[in-house]
Design a protein around this motif. Sequence first.
Motif: not given
Length: 86
Positions: A28-38, A40-47
């Motif tokens: 999923p595109p949003l999951l691609a923004l969450i790097r393994p081991g990291e 992330v906040t909702v605000d960062r994902l939204a940005a």
Amino acid sequence: APVLTADDVLAALGLPPRPSGAGAEEEPPLLALIRPGESVTVDRLAAESRLPVAQVLEALVALELGGRVVRQADGSYRRSHVNPDS
């Protein structure tokens, strides 16, 4: 009816269910923004995704119910260590 699966969440949001088997290997595109081991906040994902916060939260709930992400105590999200497709 109780919400038990990611498809139940999608149905409650008026979205079509996930195709069974089709695209199972696509991330999923949003999951691609969450790097393994990291985490992330909702605000960062939204940005980073340029999606409204409400839409990011909806997607995160579906990913969480699908076992793809885990919500941390501080409210951030990280990838799950478990692969739900295996």
